[in-house]
Motif scaffolding. Structure first.
Motif, short mmCIF file in Angstrom:
data_model
loop_
_atom_site.label_atom_id
_atom_site.label_comp_id
_atom_site.label_asym_id
_atom_site.label_seq_id
_atom_site.Cartn_x
_atom_site.Cartn_y
_atom_site.Cartn_z
N ILE A 114 -38.59 26.52 -45.35
CA ILE A 114 -39.21 27.08 -46.54
C ILE A 114 -38.67 28.50 -46.72
CG2 ILE A 114 -41.37 27.69 -47.69
CD1 ILE A 114 -42.77 25.86 -45.66
N THR A 115 -38.26 28.84 -47.93
CA THR A 115 -37.86 30.21 -48.23
C THR A 115 -39.11 30.98 -48.65
OG1 THR A 115 -35.70 29.43 -48.98
CG2 THR A 115 -36.32 31.68 -49.57
N LEU A 116 -39.55 31.91 -47.81
CA LEU A 116 -40.79 32.64 -48.08
C LEU A 116 -40.61 33.65 -49.21
CD1 LEU A 116 -42.28 33.35 -44.54
CD2 LEU A 116 -42.97 31.61 -46.19
N ASN A 117 -39.51 34.36 -49.20
CA ASN A 117 -39.19 35.30 -50.27
C ASN A 117 -37.67 35.49 -50.28
OD1 ASN A 117 -38.58 37.29 -48.27
ND2 ASN A 117 -40.74 37.92 -48.23
N SER A 118 -37.19 36.45 -51.04
CA SER A 118 -35.74 36.59 -51.21
C SER A 118 -35.03 36.99 -49.92
CB SER A 118 -35.45 37.63 -52.30
OG SER A 118 -35.97 38.90 -51.93
N ARG A 119 -35.78 37.46 -48.92
CA ARG A 119 -35.14 37.93 -47.69
C ARG A 119 -35.53 37.16 -46.44
NH1 ARG A 119 -34.95 44.55 -47.78
NH2 ARG A 119 -34.02 44.78 -49.85
N LEU A 120 -36.53 36.29 -46.53
CA LEU A 120 -37.08 35.70 -45.32
C LEU A 120 -37.26 34.19 -45.47
CD1 LEU A 120 -38.26 36.42 -42.49
CD2 LEU A 120 -40.49 36.61 -43.60
N ALA A 121 -36.77 33.44 -44.49
CA ALA A 121 -36.94 31.98 -44.45
C ALA A 121 -37.82 31.62 -43.27
CB ALA A 121 -35.58 31.28 -44.33
N LEU A 122 -38.51 30.51 -43.40
CA LEU A 122 -39.38 30.02 -42.34
C LEU A 122 -38.88 28.64 -41.93
CD1 LEU A 122 -43.23 30.24 -42.25
CD2 LEU A 122 -42.12 28.09 -41.75
N TYR A 123 -38.67 28.48 -40.62
CA TYR A 123 -38.23 27.20 -40.08
C TYR A 123 -39.40 26.54 -39.35
CZ TYR A 123 -33.49 28.82 -41.01
OH TYR A 123 -32.34 29.28 -41.62
N LEU A 124 -39.66 25.30 -39.70
CA LEU A 124 -40.75 24.53 -39.10
C LEU A 124 -40.19 23.56 -38.08
CD1 LEU A 124 -42.53 23.62 -42.45
CD2 LEU A 124 -43.43 25.21 -40.75
N PHE A 125 -40.74 23.61 -36.86
CA PHE A 125 -40.33 22.70 -35.80
C PHE A 125 -41.55 21.88 -35.39
CE2 PHE A 125 -36.98 25.76 -35.72
CZ PHE A 125 -35.88 25.13 -35.19
N GLY A 126 -41.54 20.60 -35.73
CA GLY A 126 -42.62 19.71 -35.32
C GLY A 126 -42.34 19.14 -33.94
N THR A 127 -43.34 19.18 -33.06
CA THR A 127 -43.17 18.74 -31.68
C THR A 127 -43.61 17.28 -31.51
OG1 THR A 127 -45.39 19.36 -30.93
CG2 THR A 127 -43.70 21.09 -30.93
N PRO A 128 -43.09 16.58 -30.51
CA PRO A 128 -43.61 15.25 -30.19
C PRO A 128 -45.06 15.36 -29.69
CG PRO A 128 -41.49 15.64 -29.10
CD PRO A 128 -41.97 16.96 -29.62
N GLY A 129 -45.82 14.30 -29.90
CA GLY A 129 -47.22 14.34 -29.51
C GLY A 129 -47.52 13.84 -28.12
N GLN A 130 -46.73 12.89 -27.62
CA GLN A 130 -47.04 12.29 -26.33
C GLN A 130 -46.55 13.16 -25.17
OE1 GLN A 130 -45.50 10.83 -28.93
NE2 GLN A 130 -45.68 8.59 -28.86
N GLN A 131 -47.30 13.14 -24.08
CA GLN A 131 -46.97 13.99 -22.94
C GLN A 131 -45.63 13.64 -22.32
OE1 GLN A 131 -49.95 14.69 -20.01
NE2 GLN A 131 -51.58 15.10 -21.49
N ARG A 132 -45.18 12.39 -22.44
CA ARG A 132 -43.90 12.03 -21.82
C ARG A 132 -42.72 12.72 -22.50
NH1 ARG A 132 -45.58 7.56 -24.69
NH2 ARG A 132 -44.14 6.58 -26.16
N PHE A 133 -42.95 13.25 -23.70
CA PHE A 133 -41.89 13.99 -24.41
C PHE A 133 -42.06 15.50 -24.26
CE2 PHE A 133 -42.11 10.10 -27.26
CZ PHE A 133 -41.00 9.50 -26.69
N TRP A 134 -43.03 15.94 -23.47
CA TRP A 134 -43.31 17.37 -23.37
C TRP A 134 -42.22 18.20 -22.70
CZ3 TRP A 134 -49.13 18.85 -22.53
CH2 TRP A 134 -49.82 18.56 -23.71
N PRO A 135 -41.30 17.63 -21.92
CA PRO A 135 -40.19 18.47 -21.44
C PRO A 135 -39.43 19.15 -22.58
CG PRO A 135 -40.26 16.47 -20.16
CD PRO A 135 -41.29 16.31 -21.26
N LEU A 136 -39.45 18.54 -23.79
CA LEU A 136 -38.82 19.16 -24.95
C LEU A 136 -39.63 20.31 -25.52
CD1 LEU A 136 -37.89 15.84 -26.82
CD2 LEU A 136 -36.26 17.40 -25.74
N TRP A 137 -40.93 20.32 -25.20
CA TRP A 137 -41.86 21.26 -25.80
C TRP A 137 -41.48 22.70 -25.50
CZ3 TRP A 137 -45.70 24.88 -26.01
CH2 TRP A 137 -46.67 24.72 -26.99
N ASP A 138 -41.11 22.97 -24.24
CA ASP A 138 -40.78 24.34 -23.85
C ASP A 138 -39.58 24.87 -24.62
OD1 ASP A 138 -42.88 24.38 -22.07
OD2 ASP A 138 -41.65 23.78 -20.35
N ASP A 139 -38.58 24.02 -24.81
CA ASP A 139 -37.40 24.45 -25.56
C ASP A 139 -37.74 24.69 -27.03
OD1 ASP A 139 -35.69 24.40 -23.39
OD2 ASP A 139 -35.18 22.29 -23.67
N LEU A 140 -38.54 23.79 -27.61
CA LEU A 140 -38.90 23.94 -29.01
C LEU A 140 -39.75 25.18 -29.26
CD1 LEU A 140 -39.75 20.24 -30.00
CD2 LEU A 140 -37.74 21.57 -30.68
#
Length: 208
Positions: free
Chosen positions: A87-113
């Motif tokens: 999402i472009t918040l304004n003319s100078r700033l963008a916002l990046y959204l990172f959705g995480t997996p929900g299940q605990q077996r995918f949580w090793p990715l959580w720390d990096d995200l």
């Protein structure tokens, strides 16, 4: 890499490449997190101004007995890495959204995200609030500022805010927000309230 079953974008997201304005000089990273089936992928898709990157895969018999589908009878896919939107918040700033997996077996990715995230939107399903405890605890352990976002499903029960805050063991400074993640306007209102919270907490500097 987005799977074939997740290539569709919201109807009002333009097709083709969508580039950042040349005036954008900074970016903010926000996590969208929560337990399995709470609506994270839906929220990222509702908010993103670009076709979101999704890593959803079809659920198979291998997840039987592992992923609890109680109350989620229509759910046939699950995020296995991340969802990504912008999402472009304004003319100078963008916002990046990172959705995480929900299940605990995918949580090793959580720390990096979560690395470098300014804050997190922690989605909660009040039909199953106990499923959110691990995620909320993880955010607190990593000292990531967050807001609780109640996704209002049609049969979502209603609780007084103080009762809900006590049940989720939230600190007074943690906002409780509400939205229907399927509704683009409601999702934007949620994001506006969250960005305002970060701004008032002096975590985000908004410049025109």
């Amino acid at each position: 890499m987005a799977s074939a079953n997740s290539a569709e974008a919201p109807a009002d997201v333009p097709a083709g490449p969508q580039y950042l304005p040349s005036s954008v000089q900074g970016a903010v990273k926000i996590l969208v997190t929560g337990p399995f089936g709470v609506g994270k992928t839906t929220l990222v898709g509702s908010l993103s101004e670009i076709t979101p990157l999704r890593t959803e895969e079809t659920m198979t018999a291998a997840s039987s007995g592992v992923d609890d589908l109680t109350g989620r009878s229509g759910k046939t896919t699950t995020t296995v890495a991340l969802d990504f939107g912008r999402i472009t918040l304004n003319s100078r700033l963008a916002l990046y959204l990172f959705g995480t997996p929900g299940q605990q077996r995918f949580w090793p990715l959580w720390d990096d995200l979560s690395r470098g995230a300014l804050g997190a939107i922690a989605m909660v399903d009040l039909r199953r609030p106990d499923e959110s405890f691990d995620v909320l605890g993880r955010l607190e352990e990593q000292h990531i500022p967050f807001a609780v976002a109640v996704n209002t499903f049609p049969d979502t029960p209603s609780y007084p805010e103080e009762e809900l805050r006590s049940a989720l063991d939230l600190l007074p400074e943690v906002p409780i927000l509400y939205c229907d993640a399927r509704d683009r306007r409601a999702s934007y209102d949620l994001l506006i309230d969250f960005v305002d919270h970060l701004h008032r907490s002096s975590l985000l500097e908004l410049q025109p």
